[in-house]
Motif scaffolding. Structure first.
Motif, PDB file in Angstrom:
ATOM      1  N   ALA A  63     -23.559  73.276  59.399  1.00  0.00           N
ATOM      2  CA  ALA A  63     -24.246  72.440  58.407  1.00  0.00           C
ATOM      3  C   ALA A  63     -25.729  72.750  58.466  1.00  0.00           C
ATOM      4  CB  ALA A  63     -23.999  70.960  58.692  1.00  0.00           C
ATOM      5  N   VAL A  64     -26.354  72.917  57.315  1.00  0.00           N
ATOM      6  CA  VAL A  64     -27.788  73.214  57.221  1.00  0.00           C
ATOM      7  C   VAL A  64     -28.444  72.112  56.395  1.00  0.00           C
ATOM      8  CG1 VAL A  64     -29.542  74.891  56.544  1.00  0.00           C
ATOM      9  CG2 VAL A  64     -27.282  75.685  57.296  1.00  0.00           C
ATOM     10  N   LEU A  65     -29.346  71.350  57.033  1.00  0.00           N
ATOM     11  CA  LEU A  65     -29.993  70.223  56.359  1.00  0.00           C
ATOM     12  C   LEU A  65     -31.495  70.463  56.272  1.00  0.00           C
ATOM     13  CD1 LEU A  65     -28.236  67.353  58.341  1.00  0.00           C
ATOM     14  CD2 LEU A  65     -27.571  68.240  56.114  1.00  0.00           C
ATOM     15  N   PRO A  66     -32.083  70.291  55.084  1.00  0.00           N
ATOM     16  CA  PRO A  66     -33.542  70.413  54.987  1.00  0.00           C
ATOM     17  C   PRO A  66     -34.193  69.266  55.748  1.00  0.00           C
ATOM     18  CG  PRO A  66     -32.634  69.540  52.948  1.00  0.00           C
ATOM     19  CD  PRO A  66     -31.457  69.913  53.812  1.00  0.00           C
ATOM     20  N   GLU A  67     -35.229  69.567  56.514  1.00  0.00           N
ATOM     21  CA  GLU A  67     -35.848  68.523  57.317  1.00  0.00           C
ATOM     22  C   GLU A  67     -36.694  67.601  56.449  1.00  0.00           C
ATOM     23  OE1 GLU A  67     -37.526  67.801  61.752  1.00  0.00           O
ATOM     24  OE2 GLU A  67     -37.337  69.861  61.032  1.00  0.00           O
ATOM     25  N   ALA A  68     -36.604  66.295  56.725  1.00  0.00           N
ATOM     26  CA  ALA A  68     -37.339  65.281  55.979  1.00  0.00           C
ATOM     27  C   ALA A  68     -38.412  64.666  56.859  1.00  0.00           C
ATOM     28  CB  ALA A  68     -36.379  64.191  55.497  1.00  0.00           C
ATOM     29  N   ASP A  69     -39.389  64.003  56.247  1.00  0.00           N
ATOM     30  CA  ASP A  69     -40.412  63.317  57.029  1.00  0.00           C
ATOM     31  C   ASP A  69     -40.341  61.812  56.777  1.00  0.00           C
ATOM     32  OD1 ASP A  69     -41.791  62.758  54.612  1.00  0.00           O
ATOM     33  OD2 ASP A  69     -42.824  64.690  54.735  1.00  0.00           O
ATOM     34  N   GLU A  70     -41.146  61.060  57.511  1.00  0.00           N
ATOM     35  CA  GLU A  70     -41.096  59.601  57.454  1.00  0.00           C
ATOM     36  C   GLU A  70     -41.468  59.058  56.076  1.00  0.00           C
ATOM     37  OE1 GLU A  70     -42.835  57.492  60.809  1.00  0.00           O
ATOM     38  OE2 GLU A  70     -42.916  59.388  61.900  1.00  0.00           O
ATOM     39  N   VAL A  71     -42.325  59.765  55.352  1.00  0.00           N
ATOM     40  CA  VAL A  71     -42.758  59.301  54.039  1.00  0.00           C
ATOM     41  C   VAL A  71     -41.592  59.303  53.049  1.00  0.00           C
ATOM     42  CG1 VAL A  71     -44.305  59.742  52.085  1.00  0.00           C
ATOM     43  CG2 VAL A  71     -45.113  60.092  54.436  1.00  0.00           C
ATOM     44  N   GLU A  72     -40.739  60.332  53.148  1.00  0.00           N
ATOM     45  CA  GLU A  72     -39.627  60.464  52.206  1.00  0.00           C
ATOM     46  C   GLU A  72     -38.519  59.456  52.465  1.00  0.00           C
ATOM     47  OE1 GLU A  72     -38.903  64.951  51.120  1.00  0.00           O
ATOM     48  OE2 GLU A  72     -39.366  64.782  53.248  1.00  0.00           O
ATOM     49  N   ILE A  73     -38.268  59.166  53.724  1.00  0.00           N
ATOM     50  CA  ILE A  73     -37.158  58.286  54.088  1.00  0.00           C
ATOM     51  C   ILE A  73     -37.660  57.178  55.017  1.00  0.00           C
ATOM     52  CG2 ILE A  73     -35.000  58.122  55.390  1.00  0.00           C
ATOM     53  CD1 ILE A  73     -34.531  59.419  52.775  1.00  0.00           C
ATOM     54  N   HIS A  74     -37.570  55.950  54.543  1.00  0.00           N
ATOM     55  CA  HIS A  74     -37.915  54.811  55.396  1.00  0.00           C
ATOM     56  C   HIS A  74     -36.637  54.267  56.013  1.00  0.00           C
ATOM     57  CE1 HIS A  74     -39.611  51.113  56.927  1.00  0.00           C
ATOM     58  NE2 HIS A  74     -38.698  50.425  56.238  1.00  0.00           N
ATOM     59  N   ILE A  75     -36.636  54.142  57.334  1.00  0.00           N
ATOM     60  CA  ILE A  75     -35.476  53.621  58.045  1.00  0.00           C
ATOM     61  C   ILE A  75     -35.846  52.268  58.648  1.00  0.00           C
ATOM     62  CG2 ILE A  75     -33.848  53.998  59.932  1.00  0.00           C
ATOM     63  CD1 ILE A  75     -34.295  57.013  59.552  1.00  0.00           C
ATOM     64  N   ASP A  76     -35.139  51.236  58.212  1.00  0.00           N
ATOM     65  CA  ASP A  76     -35.380  49.890  58.720  1.00  0.00           C
ATOM     66  C   ASP A  76     -34.818  49.793  60.146  1.00  0.00           C
ATOM     67  OD1 ASP A  76     -35.442  47.147  59.280  1.00  0.00           O
ATOM     68  OD2 ASP A  76     -35.043  46.606  57.196  1.00  0.00           O
ATOM     69  N   PRO A  77     -35.645  49.435  61.115  1.00  0.00           N
ATOM     70  CA  PRO A  77     -35.159  49.307  62.504  1.00  0.00           C
ATOM     71  C   PRO A  77     -33.952  48.383  62.631  1.00  0.00           C
ATOM     72  CG  PRO A  77     -37.550  49.167  62.437  1.00  0.00           C
ATOM     73  CD  PRO A  77     -37.079  49.144  61.007  1.00  0.00           C
ATOM     74  N   LYS A  78     -33.839  47.389  61.734  1.00  0.00           N
ATOM     75  CA  LYS A  78     -32.697  46.465  61.793  1.00  0.00           C
ATOM     76  C   LYS A  78     -31.383  47.165  61.446  1.00  0.00           C
ATOM     77  CE  LYS A  78     -34.610  43.618  58.912  1.00  0.00           C
ATOM     78  NZ  LYS A  78     -34.888  42.448  58.026  1.00  0.00           N
ATOM     79  N   ASP A  79     -31.480  48.339  60.807  1.00  0.00           N
ATOM     80  CA  ASP A  79     -30.273  49.086  60.430  1.00  0.00           C
ATOM     81  C   ASP A  79     -29.779  49.998  61.544  1.00  0.00           C
ATOM     82  OD1 ASP A  79     -30.180  47.947  57.931  1.00  0.00           O
ATOM     83  OD2 ASP A  79     -31.324  49.558  56.974  1.00  0.00           O
ATOM     84  N   LEU A  80     -30.485  49.999  62.678  1.00  0.00           N
ATOM     85  CA  LEU A  80     -30.147  50.924  63.758  1.00  0.00           C
ATOM     86  C   LEU A  80     -29.534  50.215  64.962  1.00  0.00           C
ATOM     87  CD1 LEU A  80     -33.335  53.196  63.832  1.00  0.00           C
ATOM     88  CD2 LEU A  80     -31.119  53.714  62.794  1.00  0.00           C
ATOM     89  N   LYS A  81     -28.520  50.844  65.518  1.00  0.00           N
ATOM     90  CA  LYS A  81     -27.994  50.440  66.833  1.00  0.00           C
ATOM     91  C   LYS A  81     -28.379  51.553  67.794  1.00  0.00           C
ATOM     92  CE  LYS A  81     -23.757  49.062  69.257  1.00  0.00           C
ATOM     93  NZ  LYS A  81     -23.873  49.987  70.403  1.00  0.00           N
ATOM     94  N   ILE A  82     -29.092  51.215  68.842  1.00  0.00           N
ATOM     95  CA  ILE A  82     -29.612  52.220  69.772  1.00  0.00           C
ATOM     96  C   ILE A  82     -28.926  52.077  71.121  1.00  0.00           C
ATOM     97  CG2 ILE A  82     -31.676  53.156  70.879  1.00  0.00           C
ATOM     98  CD1 ILE A  82     -33.324  51.892  68.642  1.00  0.00           C
ATOM     99  N   ASP A  83     -28.279  53.166  71.567  1.00  0.00           N
ATOM    100  CA  ASP A  83     -27.656  53.202  72.890  1.00  0.00           C
ATOM    101  C   ASP A  83     -28.390  54.206  73.757  1.00  0.00           C
ATOM    102  OD1 ASP A  83     -25.668  51.417  72.080  1.00  0.00           O
ATOM    103  OD2 ASP A  83     -24.376  53.042  71.356  1.00  0.00           O
ATOM    104  N   THR A  84     -28.529  53.911  75.029  1.00  0.00           N
ATOM    105  CA  THR A  84     -29.097  54.879  75.980  1.00  0.00           C
ATOM    106  C   THR A  84     -28.065  55.163  77.061  1.00  0.00           C
ATOM    107  OG1 THR A  84     -30.116  53.110  77.287  1.00  0.00           O
ATOM    108  CG2 THR A  84     -31.464  54.130  75.568  1.00  0.00           C
ATOM    109  N   PHE A  85     -28.075  56.396  77.545  1.00  0.00           N
ATOM    110  CA  PHE A  85     -27.122  56.785  78.585  1.00  0.00           C
ATOM    111  C   PHE A  85     -27.699  57.934  79.387  1.00  0.00           C
ATOM    112  CE2 PHE A  85     -26.264  58.914  74.611  1.00  0.00           C
ATOM    113  CZ  PHE A  85     -26.002  60.225  74.931  1.00  0.00           C
TER     114      PHE A  85
END
Length: 302
Positions: A159-181
């Motif tokens: 899979a080849v994906l063009p890289e995006a920056d923060e201006v183009e895509i806003h990600i709401d922190p509430k939409d994320l589940k973060i796991d550490t291991f």
């Protein structure tokens, strides 16, 4: 393009001169003319190909860097080993063009293959050259794990994906589940004792990305965010298309029978693109990063 035209005119003039001298009674002069003719023909072919590529319509994403994902499919350990071979191939292609490769995440196997590997390639017009590499890459060869010498067919999805920056895509922190291991290497061996590896789950889309290549948790999270942004912008741009086939090569239905390229090591050597018909028997050169023939063929017929 004007410089290209002048160079092409000069090459055609050199070819005409060589043809005039080709049948000279002077054997040495005739030999020199034959050499000049071959060089001029090769130069004309190269310049014509370059001019054709320069006239292609511009994709707004062509100037972007990319994130590439290789995943072992059918074939078990042999598919994982082929994923490692493809990773090396893209590294060598990138190096030849002066691009920079950064490993983002990898799931290594005991024999040095990859169940999956994610990496970025940064440089000039990277997406314009690599966007058509997405799809299934199929290999036919005798696996190193087979002591009986039996030919096996395996596959890796790219899979080849063009890289995006923060201006183009806003990600709401509430939409994320973060796991550490804890980061781990092949066979589950821990490569550090702290929970520095990060896994992000984007709840609205179900996209999961992870990174364990850095020792610092913050750096791994930033890498995950880069991967997630690229996946989300691909979805966003696809929503504006009338039909999925308009994404020329950047997204393919991943299933058996939809392979874009076949790599045959045994019983003969051949690499063939199933979309354009372009092929070469010099499989070693291809695995060493000689991909321009395949890429140019698709660009000019897409």
């Amino acid at each position: 393009l004007s410089c290209q035209y002048l160079a092409l005119a000069a090459a055609e003039e050199a070819l005409a001169e060589a043809k005039e001298l080709l049948y000279s009674h002077d054997a040495e002069l005739s030999a020199m003319a034959a050499e000049q003719k071959a060089e001029a023909e090769e130069e004309i072919t190269r310049l014509t190909e370059e001019a054709r590529l320069m006239l292609l319509p511009h994709d707004p994403r062509d100037d972007r860097s990319v994130i590439m994902e290789l995943r072992a499919g059918t074939g078990g350990e042999e598919a994982a080993l082929f994923a490692a071979d493809l990773y090396r191939m893209y590294n060598l292609y990138a190096a030849a063009r002066g691009w920079q490769v950064e490993l983002m995440n990898a799931g290594e196997t005991e024999l040095g293959g990859y169940r999956e590997i994610v990496f970025s390639i940064e440089g000039e017009k990277v997406f314009s050259r690599l966007k058509f590499e997405s799809g299934i890459h199929r290999v036919q060869r005798v696996p190193v794990t087979d002591s009986q010498g039996k030919i096996q067919t395996s596959a890796v999805t790219v899979a080849v994906l063009p890289e995006a920056d923060e201006v183009e895509i806003h990600i709401d922190p509430k939409d994320l589940k973060i796991d550490t291991f804890r980061s781990s290497g092949a066979g589950g061996q821990h490569i550090n004792k702290t929970s520095s590896a990060v896994r992000l789950i984007h709840k609205p889309t179900g996209i999961v990305v992870s990174c364990q290549t850095q020792r610092d948790q913050f750096q791994n999270k930033e890498t995950c965010m880069r991967m997630l942004r690229s996946k989300l912008i691909e979805i966003k741009e696809r929503e504006h298309l009338d039909k999925i086939s308009d994404i020329k090569g950047t997204q393919l239905k991943i299933e058996w029978g939809s392979q874009i390229r076949n790599y045959v090591f045994m019983p003969y050597t051949l690499v063939k693109d199933t979309r354009t018909g372009f092929e070469t028997s010099n499989i070693n050169a291809v695995m060493d990063g000689d991909l321009d023939g395949f890429i140019n063929a698709y660009l000019t017929c897409a």
